[in-house]
Design a protein around this motif. Structure first.
Motif, mmCIF file in Angstrom:
data_model
loop_
_atom_site.group_PDB
_atom_site.id
_atom_site.type_symbol
_atom_site.label_atom_id
_atom_site.label_comp_id
_atom_site.label_asym_id
_atom_site.label_seq_id
_atom_site.Cartn_x
_atom_site.Cartn_y
_atom_site.Cartn_z
ATOM 1 N N TYR A 39 -1.304 8.296 -0.326
ATOM 2 C CA TYR A 39 -2.124 8.135 -1.448
ATOM 3 C C TYR A 39 -3.511 7.378 -0.686
ATOM 4 O O TYR A 39 -3.559 6.355 -0.876
ATOM 5 C CB TYR A 39 -1.729 7.095 -2.294
ATOM 6 N N GLU A 40 -4.382 8.306 -0.195
ATOM 7 C CA GLU A 40 -5.552 7.756 0.406
ATOM 8 C C GLU A 40 -6.371 6.890 -0.302
ATOM 9 O O GLU A 40 -6.580 7.316 -1.507
ATOM 10 C CB GLU A 40 -6.270 9.038 1.021
ATOM 11 N N GLY A 41 -6.717 5.740 0.128
ATOM 12 C CA GLY A 41 -7.608 4.819 -0.776
ATOM 13 C C GLY A 41 -6.901 3.950 -1.771
ATOM 14 O O GLY A 41 -7.582 3.074 -2.322
ATOM 15 N N ASN A 42 -5.780 4.203 -1.733
ATOM 16 C CA ASN A 42 -4.837 3.310 -2.612
ATOM 17 C C ASN A 42 -4.746 1.539 -2.021
ATOM 18 O O ASN A 42 -4.640 1.294 -0.894
ATOM 19 C CB ASN A 42 -3.451 3.675 -2.303
ATOM 20 N N ARG A 43 -4.929 0.706 -2.808
ATOM 21 C CA ARG A 43 -5.507 -0.498 -2.509
ATOM 22 C C ARG A 43 -4.099 -1.204 -2.600
ATOM 23 O O ARG A 43 -3.864 -2.732 -2.389
ATOM 24 C CB ARG A 43 -6.424 -1.435 -3.488
ATOM 25 N N LEU A 95 0.790 -1.224 0.199
ATOM 26 C CA LEU A 95 0.277 -0.060 0.115
ATOM 27 C C LEU A 95 1.013 1.272 0.082
ATOM 28 O O LEU A 95 1.967 1.187 0.851
ATOM 29 C CB LEU A 95 -1.033 0.165 1.184
#
Length: 546
Positions: A250-254, A246
């Protein structure tokens, strides 16, 4: 009377003059032959000969099976002369004013070149107005179908709206110059597509087969007998339910699916160290690797530097997409049109973009990093923009590649899942692997202001290499500053360019769950390192090893 050599009377002088003229003509013929785009073939016995394609298209008396030779496409001697056979049109043989020409009697003249083709045979003009990419695409399509090379050693051609020029055979461009109008760059289709001959195979994961792979695929394994049937293939296995790497910030990065990439030889012997073990496998694929090398050599590429008409600032192609294993690209120059500047607001995915390939080499190439960090925010490029990009690369080598610039430019490299990555005798402004570099070897090279930034593991070996900047290697913070392997610097030089802190190895992970273990190397060996402060002699900042 003055003595003179025998045979130098008027008759002798005439013979000398004739010999001199023949010598000059011979030299001129040899010079022209060196510049000619194709080797001249002897006349075809029994063939009708005509000046050009327009003359051929006007011949109404030709019968099926007849052969015709032209001396040029638009005019005799323009380099587009070729051989044709008269045939009945079919669904596949429809006139296109290139390799299939319509005749007045309803028949068609079909190109019959089986040694090599060039662009002028297909009607390329090179006048700066015509989109020569149209004819270039037809030439490569023909070359691919008949497995012949494209040999076009001279000329200038303009590529405007054309994308997706397919390359599956070797190419010799020599001194040819190409002008690429970046207004028509595409987000989905490259200008040149170096393609695989065979499609990727999705491997069926039966319960028994998956169980065997889960047992075999682990660090240290060297033979996987269950995959012997896929000898000659690049294998990718992944677990999409197990997300790792991860990206911090980078918010929301999977992150990435846990994935391994390796090549299979005979008896299931694998090339490419295994870094991960798996609890499950949700997908597996086998990418055929070509049996012969495709060599693309020569040519200069001048890009306009404009923003694409799409209006998007996202990633666009402007050069080559390489999806064919065992490809060598060499002796090329890439830069801006004379007097032009890089003003594009869109990111570039790489003039050379490599994806899902094994054993690809770029050598003897000059290219350029693209502008990003412009002072005015409204004209800065919002994403990283690359000269060389790619992902899922194994055994790729970059040799004698030059790509340097100042602080406005972004780093030339931007890659992911890059294994057995070699850089030799290069001058680059940056070397970068975002996620999962495994085995990186840099030797006899110079790395500029943008530095060396990597994460991953395996061997990180640098020999006789100079880095211009305040840290020799920066392990990427956004991916955990992770290196799971050996680090060795031997005979290297670090040349700081600022008065701030200097570090040989810079680790700086964030307080973040990267979803995999992070560490700073199994071992670190540094031999004969020189830290040269000559560019900043007044610096009093500390110099850290780690």
């Amino acid at each position: 009377m003055r003595n003179r050599p025998a045979g130098t009377g008027r008759a002798g002088y005439a013979l000398l003059s004739l010999a001199l003229m023949l010598t000059i003509l011979g030299a001129l013929t040899a010079a022209l032959a060196q510049e000619a785009p194709m080797v001249t073939q002897p006349p075809l016995v029994g063939a009708t000969r005509c000046a050009d394609v327009q003359t051929l298209k006007a011949l109404a008396e030709l019968e099926e099976g007849a052969f015709v030779e032209t001396l040029g496409f638009y005019a005799p001697g323009d380099g587009g002369g070729a051989r044709y056979r008269v045939e009945q049109p079919t669904e596949e043989l429809q006139p296109n004013d290139a390799d299939v020409l319509a005749l007045p009697n309803g028949l068609v003249a079909v190109l019959q070149e089986r040694e090599a083709v060039n662009y002028r045979m297909f009607g390329a003009i090179g006048d700066g107005v015509n989109d020569d990419g149209v004819q270039m695409k037809l030439a490569h399509t023909y070359a691919n179908a008949h497995r012949v090379p494209v040999v076009n050693l001279t000329g200038e051609f303009w590529i405007r709206e054309t994308n997706g020029i397919p390359i599956r055979t070797s190419v010799k461009w020599g001194q040819t110059r190409f002008h690429i109008d970046e207004e028509f760059n595409s987000q989905s289709v490259p200008r040149f597509s170096v393609q695989n001959d065979e499609p990727t195979v999705n491997i069926e994961l039966t319960d028994e087969f998956k169980a065997a792979l889960l047992q075999r695929i682990r660090p240290g394994v060297q033979i996987i007998p269950e995959l012997a049937q896929y000898a000659g293939h690049l294998i990718s296995v992944s677990d999409d339910n197990d997300r790792i790497g991860l990206r911090a910030g980078y918010e929301g990065n999977r992150g990435w699916a846990r994935e391994e990439l390796f090549y299979v030889e005979q008896e299931g012997r694998i090339i490419g160290d295994i870094a991960f073990a798996f609890d499950d496998i949700t997908a597996a694929s086998a990418i055929p690797c070509n049996d012969v090398y495709t060599i693309i050599e020569g040519g200069a590429f001048y890009v306009s530097g404009e923003s694409p008409a799409t209006g998007s600032t996202g990633y666009h192609y402007n050069g080559f997409s390489i999806g064919r294993s065992r490809t060598i690209i060499r002796e090329q120059w890439v830069g801006l049109e004379k007097g032009a500047r890089d003003v594009s607001l869109a990111a570039r995915s790489g003039f050379y973009s490599l994806r899902n390939v094994f054993d690809v080499t770029l050598e003897n190439i000059r290219l350029m990093p693209w502008e990003k960090n412009r002072r005015e925010p409204e004209i800065a490029v919002p994403h990283g923009t690359y000269g060389i990009g790619g992902s899922r690369m194994l055994n790729c080598t970059f040799r004698n590649v030059t790509a340097e610039s100042g602080p406005i430019a972004w780093g030339v490299f931007g890659t992911n899942i890059n294994k057995n990555f070699r850089i030799e005798r290069c001058r680059l402004n940056r070397v970068d692997v975002h996620f999962h570099c495994w085995n990186l070897y840099i030797e006899d090279s110079e790395i500029g202001f943008a530095g060396i930034s990597v994460t991953g593991g395996g061997d990180l070996f640098l020999d006789n290499t100079t880095r211009f900047g305040n840290s020799f290697i920066a392990f990427r913070r956004d991916y955990g500053s992770r290196w799971d392997g050996r680090v060795r610097l031997r005979g290297c030089t670090l040349r700081p360019n600022g008065t701030g802190t200097v570090s040989v190895l810079a680790y700086n992970p964030a307080d973040f769950d990267y979803q995999y273990p992070i560490g700073f190397g199994e071992s670190v060996t540094i031999e004969d390192l020189v830290v040269d402060f000559s560019a900043v002699p007044d610096s009093v900042a500390p110099c850290w090893l780690l």
